[in-house]
Each structure stands twice: as structure tokens, then as C-alpha cells.
Enzyme design. Structure first.
Site, PDB file in Angstrom:
ATOM      1  N   LYS A  77       0.837  -1.195   0.000  1.00 42.30           N
ATOM      2  CA  LYS A  77       0.000   0.000   0.000  1.00 42.30           C
ATOM      3  C   LYS A  77       0.876   1.251   0.000  1.00 42.30           C
ATOM      4  CE  LYS A  77      -3.869   1.907   2.705  1.00 42.30           C
ATOM      5  NZ  LYS A  77      -4.667   1.694   3.956  1.00 42.30           N
ATOM      6  N   HIS A  92      -3.107   0.823  -9.214  1.00 40.35           N
ATOM      7  CA  HIS A  92      -3.584  -0.321  -8.429  1.00 40.35           C
ATOM      8  C   HIS A  92      -5.111  -0.365  -8.431  1.00 40.35           C
ATOM      9  CE1 HIS A  92      -3.509   2.994  -5.495  1.00 40.35           C
ATOM     10  NE2 HIS A  92      -4.474   2.355  -4.856  1.00 40.35           N
ATOM     11  N   ARG A 111     -13.289  10.258   7.127  1.00 40.55           N
ATOM     12  CA  ARG A 111     -12.076   9.503   7.409  1.00 40.55           C
ATOM     13  C   ARG A 111     -11.405  10.034   8.671  1.00 40.55           C
ATOM     14  NH1 ARG A 111      -9.970   6.651   2.923  1.00 40.55           N
ATOM     15  NH2 ARG A 111      -7.821   7.315   3.332  1.00 40.55           N
ATOM     16  N   LYS A 115      -5.665   8.670   9.582  1.00 43.03           N
ATOM     17  CA  LYS A 115      -5.379   8.174   8.237  1.00 43.03           C
ATOM     18  C   LYS A 115      -4.194   8.918   7.631  1.00 43.03           C
ATOM     19  CE  LYS A 115      -7.851   5.636   6.198  1.00 43.03           C
ATOM     20  NZ  LYS A 115      -7.844   4.145   6.087  1.00 43.03           N
ATOM     21  N   CYS A 127     -14.231   2.952   1.101  1.00 38.68           N
ATOM     22  CA  CYS A 127     -13.362   2.928  -0.071  1.00 38.68           C
ATOM     23  C   CYS A 127     -12.023   2.359   0.352  1.00 38.68           C
ATOM     24  CB  CYS A 127     -13.188   4.312  -0.676  1.00 38.68           C
ATOM     25  SG  CYS A 127     -13.808   5.680   0.300  1.00 38.68           S
ATOM     26  N   SER A 128     -11.602   1.311  -0.324  1.00 36.41           N
ATOM     27  CA  SER A 128     -10.356   0.660   0.074  1.00 36.41           C
ATOM     28  C   SER A 128      -9.838  -0.161  -1.103  1.00 36.41           C
ATOM     29  CB  SER A 128     -10.577  -0.207   1.320  1.00 36.41           C
ATOM     30  OG  SER A 128      -9.349  -0.651   1.853  1.00 36.41           O
ATOM     31  N   GLU A 204      -3.434   8.963  -4.686  1.00 39.83           N
ATOM     32  CA  GLU A 204      -4.161   7.796  -5.188  1.00 39.83           C
ATOM     33  C   GLU A 204      -4.074   7.754  -6.706  1.00 39.83           C
ATOM     34  OE1 GLU A 204      -5.283   5.250  -3.898  1.00 39.83           O
ATOM     35  OE2 GLU A 204      -6.326   5.576  -2.000  1.00 39.83           O
ATOM     36  N   GLU A 206      -5.963   4.873  -9.094  1.00 38.59           N
ATOM     37  CA  GLU A 206      -6.717   3.626  -8.945  1.00 38.59           C
ATOM     38  C   GLU A 206      -7.653   3.387 -10.115  1.00 38.59           C
ATOM     39  OE1 GLU A 206      -7.420   3.716  -4.129  1.00 38.59           O
ATOM     40  OE2 GLU A 206      -8.961   4.616  -5.403  1.00 38.59           O
TER      41      GLU A 206
END
Length: 284
Positions: A77, A92, A111, A115, A127-128, A204, A206
Site C-alpha cells: 500500500k 492499483h 475519514r 489516516k 473505499c479501500s 491515489e 486507482e
């Protein structure tokens, strides 16, 4: 027309990715490896001042992809969320859950401050990332030589397994309140964003699987406050009012999905099949 960044990502072959990021474990070598890598002290300055549990979770193994959403291998991650890697094209897999109750209200979460990325921002229910393990790739056995990981039906299955796991982890929603068969897959979103301003070390990049979950009003929500600072159910009109409040900050993927898709879905929760597709919507 594709952005220059999209062209960069599209130009990277499987071998290019493995050469550029030797830390990525090739898919054929993944069988039997743990769900997370061992502790990595390199780049420790990236974690200065951050929560120990969130640092530990940065060693989970995400599914590294090529431009067409085909799995290449496993990357931590941390590796997948360092902005320098993102700017170089590392991509990813992710998922986003939108949970609606019987009244048609959407469960939002804020969040947690702990985090490392996108802290304190409001976003969709959960969301993950699916982990790079057979069950969350949607296959049942060894990955070596398997072509099944390139099958969209299997990838959706894996995303649903991951979503069920993370709903329990982040919001304490038990599996029986979020059975796999109740998730509806709609589409995929490809986006990129820094976590904060353009100088951020984190971000991010994604391909995000969109999952809708309709539940009863009385489901159990028991938030993990290391993950979630707050949560609330909102109507579409209430969410629009939230967007007008300058004191509230929203995750970039949630804003993109709202601008392009969410309110159409929300108006048709009993007729979602019309929105299902096999496309990857490039919001780059």
C-alpha cells in the site's frame, strides 16, 4: 482525447512495470505469500508523526495493474500511494461502496484524523483496496499461470469479498448485514489525485470498482475510530447542502463520482441494471 498522463500509464507493459518497480512481486510468484509485507523502515520520514496502526496497514499488498485493469503483481500500500510512483504511472485496484438504507439515504463516513492519506475528509460509505490474494482477485486457488485473474466477473467477485471485509473493519458492519450477493457492481472509474495539495508525498491512482449495497434501516454500525472519525446517513438533497459548506472537505474520488454518476444512480436505486457496463471510465 487521452491526457498525457493516461498515455504514459497506457504505455507501460507488464514487464515495464516489474522493471520500474522491482518491489512488485510478479503475479506468478504470489501464491503462499502473506497478506502484507514485513515491516519496512525505508523512507521512514514519510511516516513521521503518523499513527502506528495506519503505518502497519501500509504494508498490506495491493493489486498492481496495467492500464487495462489486468493484474501484474503485488505491491505494498505504501509503494502504491507514494506520489512519485503515481506520477511515474504506478496503478492499483480499489473499490468504493455506496450503502443505501431502506429510506434511500446514503451512509457517508468522515475519514479518521489518523489516516495517512485523505485524513478527515468526507467520502462514500467505504473505499479501500482488494488485497493481492486469490479470494480478493476472485479466484479460488493458485495464481501461477492462471488467466482467471483477467476475467472481469472474477475481479468483481474479489472486489465484493474485499468490500465485505472492509465494511466490517472500518464500520463494524457484520457480514450478515452485507452479504456478498447483495452487492451490485456497476462500473469502473480510473482517476488520480494527490492527498492534499500538489506538494503532497501521498496520493491515489486507482481503477475503482463501484459497488452499490442496499440494506435495511437497522443494520449494525460500530465504527472503528482509527479508521472513521464520523458517519451519517444523508438524502441526496442533504448531500448537496454539505457540498455547499466550505468547512467540509471531500475525497477527490467521491467528488468525481458525484459529479459524473452518483445522483443518476440515486434516482434509480430500483433500476440499477441500466447503468451496468464493462467500461473503465477514465477521469484523468
Amino acid at each position: 482525447m487521452s491526457s498525457e498522463y493516461a498515455k504514459l500509464v497506457a504505455s507501460l507493459s507488464n514487464q515495464d512495470i516489474l522493471t520500474k518497480w522491482p518491489e512488485v512481486t510478479p503475479l506468478k510468484k504470489i501464491s503462499g505469500i502473506p497478506r502484507s509485507a514485513g515491516s519496512d523502515s525505508s523512507d521512514s520520514d514519510l511516516f513521521d508523526g503518523h499513527d502506528e496502526e495506519q503505518i502497519r496497514l501500509m504494508e498490506e499488498l495491493c493489486i498492481v495493474l496495467d492500464y487495462d485493469d489486468k493484474p501484474v503483481g503485488a505491491g505494498t500500500k505504501k509503494l502504491c500511494h507514494i506520489m512519485d510512483n503515481i506520477n511515474a504511472g504506478l496503478l492499483h485496484r480499489a473499490f468504493s461502496v455506496f450503502l443505501f438504507n431502506e429510506d434511500g439515504k446514503l451512509l457517508l463516513q468522515q475519514r479518521a484524523d489518523e489516516k495517512i492519506t485523505f485524513a478527515n475528509m468526507w467520502t462514500n460509505t467505504c473505499c479501500s483496496h482488494p488485497l493481492c490474494v486469490p479470494s480478493e482477485l476472485g479466484v479460488d486457488s493458485s495464481l501461477e499461470g492462471s488467466k482467471d485473474v483477467n476475467n472481469l466477473t472474477n475481479a468483481v467477485k474479489g472486489a465484493k469479498v474485499a468490500a465485505q471485509r472492509k465494511l466490517e473493519h472500518e464500520l463494524g458492519i457484520p457480514f450478515e448485514d452485507a452479504p456478498i450477493e447483495n452487492f451490485t457492481y456497476l462500473t469502473r472509474i480510473h482517476y488520480k489525485s494527490p492527498s492534499g495539495d500538489e506538494s503532497s508525498k501521498w496520493g491515489e491512482h486507482e481503477i475503482d470498482y463501484i459497488l452499490i449495497l442496499k440494506t435495511k434501516n437497522d443494520i449494525t454500525v460500530n465504527a472503528n475510530y482509527n479508521e472513521v472519525r464520523d458517519f451519517k446517513y444523508v438524502s441526496a438533497d442533504e448531500l448537496k447542502v454539505m457540498f455547499e459548506d466550505d468547512s467540509l472537505v471531500f475525497t477527490p474520488w467521491f467528488k468525481l463520482i458525484c459529479q459524473s454518476f452518483l445522483f443518476k444512480w440515486w434516482d434509480n436505486l430500483d433500476n440499477l441494471d441500466q447503468f451496468k457496463d464493462e467500461e473503465i471510465h477514465r477521469l484523468l
